[in-house]
Motif scaffolding. Structure first.
Motif, PDB file in Angstrom:
ATOM      1  N   SER A 131       0.800  -1.229   0.000  1.00 49.54           N
ATOM      2  CA  SER A 131       0.000   0.000   0.000  1.00 49.54           C
ATOM      3  C   SER A 131       0.827   1.271   0.000  1.00 49.54           C
ATOM      4  O   SER A 131       0.310   2.354  -0.299  1.00 49.54           O
ATOM      5  CB  SER A 131      -0.932   0.002   1.222  1.00 49.54           C
ATOM      6  N   ASN A 132       2.131   1.170   0.337  1.00 50.44           N
ATOM      7  CA  ASN A 132       2.994   2.357   0.405  1.00 50.44           C
ATOM      8  C   ASN A 132       3.904   2.507  -0.812  1.00 50.44           C
ATOM      9  O   ASN A 132       4.746   3.401  -0.848  1.00 50.44           O
ATOM     10  CB  ASN A 132       3.853   2.309   1.670  1.00 50.44           C
ATOM     11  N   SER A 165      -1.206  -1.054  -3.964  1.00 43.70           N
ATOM     12  CA  SER A 165      -1.237   0.403  -4.099  1.00 43.70           C
ATOM     13  C   SER A 165      -1.800   0.732  -5.477  1.00 43.70           C
ATOM     14  O   SER A 165      -1.807  -0.115  -6.381  1.00 43.70           O
ATOM     15  CB  SER A 165       0.170   0.971  -3.954  1.00 43.70           C
ATOM     16  N   SER A 217      -4.183   2.930  -0.821  1.00 42.45           N
ATOM     17  CA  SER A 217      -2.957   3.729  -0.716  1.00 42.45           C
ATOM     18  C   SER A 217      -2.849   4.277   0.699  1.00 42.45           C
ATOM     19  O   SER A 217      -3.686   5.077   1.130  1.00 42.45           O
ATOM     20  CB  SER A 217      -2.978   4.885  -1.724  1.00 42.45           C
ATOM     21  N   ILE A 218      -1.848   3.842   1.440  1.00 40.28           N
ATOM     22  CA  ILE A 218      -1.668   4.320   2.803  1.00 40.28           C
ATOM     23  C   ILE A 218      -1.100   5.734   2.771  1.00 40.28           C
ATOM     24  O   ILE A 218      -0.252   6.056   1.937  1.00 40.28           O
ATOM     25  CB  ILE A 218      -0.755   3.371   3.609  1.00 40.28           C
ATOM     26  N   GLN A 219      -1.566   6.576   3.653  1.00 37.56           N
ATOM     27  CA  GLN A 219      -1.116   7.962   3.699  1.00 37.56           C
ATOM     28  C   GLN A 219      -0.216   8.186   4.909  1.00 37.56           C
ATOM     29  O   GLN A 219      -0.449   7.625   5.980  1.00 37.56           O
ATOM     30  CB  GLN A 219      -2.323   8.911   3.772  1.00 37.56           C
ATOM     31  N   GLN A 220       0.792   8.996   4.730  1.00 39.94           N
ATOM     32  CA  GLN A 220       1.696   9.299   5.833  1.00 39.94           C
ATOM     33  C   GLN A 220       1.035  10.301   6.767  1.00 39.94           C
ATOM     34  O   GLN A 220       0.656  11.395   6.355  1.00 39.94           O
ATOM     35  CB  GLN A 220       3.020   9.846   5.304  1.00 39.94           C
ATOM     36  N   THR A 271       5.177  -6.864   4.416  1.00 42.07           N
ATOM     37  CA  THR A 271       5.245  -5.597   3.699  1.00 42.07           C
ATOM     38  C   THR A 271       6.473  -5.644   2.789  1.00 42.07           C
ATOM     39  O   THR A 271       7.589  -5.845   3.277  1.00 42.07           O
ATOM     40  CB  THR A 271       5.346  -4.411   4.676  1.00 42.07           C
ATOM     41  N   SER A 310       6.444   0.772   6.873  1.00 44.38           N
ATOM     42  CA  SER A 310       5.076   0.392   6.530  1.00 44.38           C
ATOM     43  C   SER A 310       4.036   1.370   7.043  1.00 44.38           C
ATOM     44  O   SER A 310       2.899   1.365   6.568  1.00 44.38           O
ATOM     45  CB  SER A 310       4.778  -1.002   7.084  1.00 44.38           C
TER      46      SER A 310
END
Length: 372
Positions: free
Chosen positions: A8-9, A39, A61-64, A91, A96
């Motif tokens: 996802s990252n 992603s 999509s992972i968000q920071q 991962t 992650s």
């Protein structure tokens, strides 16, 4: 065993290639079930995964954010783990930004954290250097709090990372070229006009540590000293990513991002693989060039030597003169070229191929699951 494969990252660069290669192998492990979090950059694999009866895909999509960086909290991914009764998480590359509620193995590819003496940092002013140090320490902290085991792509990286993360179990599983290089019938042609000179190929994302801004300086050096070299650089950046003066337009071809099926065609039409990078944990460009029988010109830095051995000719990546001299050697010494290509074929046996890499990762996932 139910495994969540987390990508996802991943947005650009070598991580996309590694994830693509790994996911294509998962159908062989029918004794396990895989939930693959793709992603958006990997969403094209959704159709392929649908054909694997032991795999399910989710696009995310992972968000920071602060919760992810400092506490590893992510409600969406926690819900995926719960919904599919996931036993372990892998991962592909961290950090992650997520601490699963089950055991977690994470890939490591942050050369900025372990090669502190790289000329990449020496080029920075002190403000940027301090900012970079803070940012990388935050990423190191995230590796500490989110992962149980780590996987590196070379023993050199593993040894250096072990000094930073003394309480983590760290294993080496190398990278390799994508399986598409073995399937000629799937190659896509990329139309580049013929060139009466030397074509140097650089397949890279637009990361500052790739040092691609040295390329115009190499051409300037040739022009200034009237060196009889007719060079053309082919680079996978767009015109927006690399601003060029008019005088470089026919000598630096900016072809933009290409998909993996197109890469073999680019190597076919190149004379040299050129990588002036200042930082790497691994670059798939090295085994790709070895597979395609192209001589490698790359940076005279420890990570490159650990990955290429005698299969490359090395130069000072900050010196246009050193680079030009290396190109001249390749141009006039055909025996050297043959030796580099042959050494490259031998060096390929040092790496884990795609199937071996996947098998090692699956075995580590089984091991961490049995030891839970």
């Amino acid at each position: 065993m139910y495994v969540l494969i987390n990508t996802s990252n991943l947005k650009v660069g070598g991580g996309i290639q590694v994830a693509d290669s790994l996911i294509h192998c998962l159908f062989m492990y029918r004794q396990h079930n895989f939930v693959i979090v793709l992603s958006p950059a990997l969403s094209y694999l959704d159709v392929i995964i649908d054909g694997f009866d032991n795999c399910t895909s989710v696009i995310y999509s992972i968000q920071q954010n602060i919760q992810g960086v400092f506490w590893g909290k992510n409600i969406f991914l926690d819900n995926v783990v719960e919904k599919y009764n996931v036993d372990v998480v892998f991962t592909v590359f961290g950090p992650s930004l997520w601490r699963p509620k089950v055991k977690h193995i994470c890939g490591f590819a942050r050369p900025q954290l372990i090669y502190s003496n790289s000329p990449f940092f020496q080029k920075m002013n002190w403000v940027k250097r301090i900012y970079s140090k803070i940012r990388e320490n935050m990423k190191l902290y995230n590796f500490k709090i989110t992962s149980d085991w780590l996987i590196t792509e070379s023993n050199d990286v593993r040894d250096k990372l072990s000094l930073l993360l003394k309480n983590k179990q760290i294993y080496t599983v190398t990278n390799y070229y994508n399986q598409i290089f073995d399937c000629k019938e799937k190659w896509k042609d990329f139309n580049i006009k013929k060139f009466d000179g030397i074509t140097l190929l650089t397949i890279s994302a637009n990361h500052p540590h790739k040092n691609l801004q040295i390329i115009p300086k190499v051409l300037d050096y040739i022009d200034e000293y009237n060196i009889p070299l007719n060079l053309r650089f082919v680079v996978t950046l767009s015109c927006n990513e690399m601003q060029l003066k008019e005088k470089y337009k026919d000598r630096i071809l900016l072809i933009g991002k290409v998909d993996i099926n197109t890469c073999p065609s680019l190597y076919d039409k190149a004379d040299i693989m050129f990588l002036p990078t200042l930082l790497e944990c691994f670059s798939a460009s090295y085994p790709e060039a070895m597979k395609m029988g192209k001589p490698i010109l790359t940076s005279d830095l420890s990570f490159a030597h650990s990955l290429c051995g005698d299969a490359a000719l090395y130069f000072d990546p900050l010196s246009p003169q050193s680079i030009v001299e290396a190109i001249q050697r390749i141009n006039v010494d055909k025996i050297l070229v043959s030796v580099l290509i042959e050494n490259g074929r031998k060096q390929l046996h040092v790496y884990d191929n795609a199937e071996q890499r996947c098998d090692k990762i699956i075995k580590l996932l089984e091991k961490i699951y049995c030891n839970k």
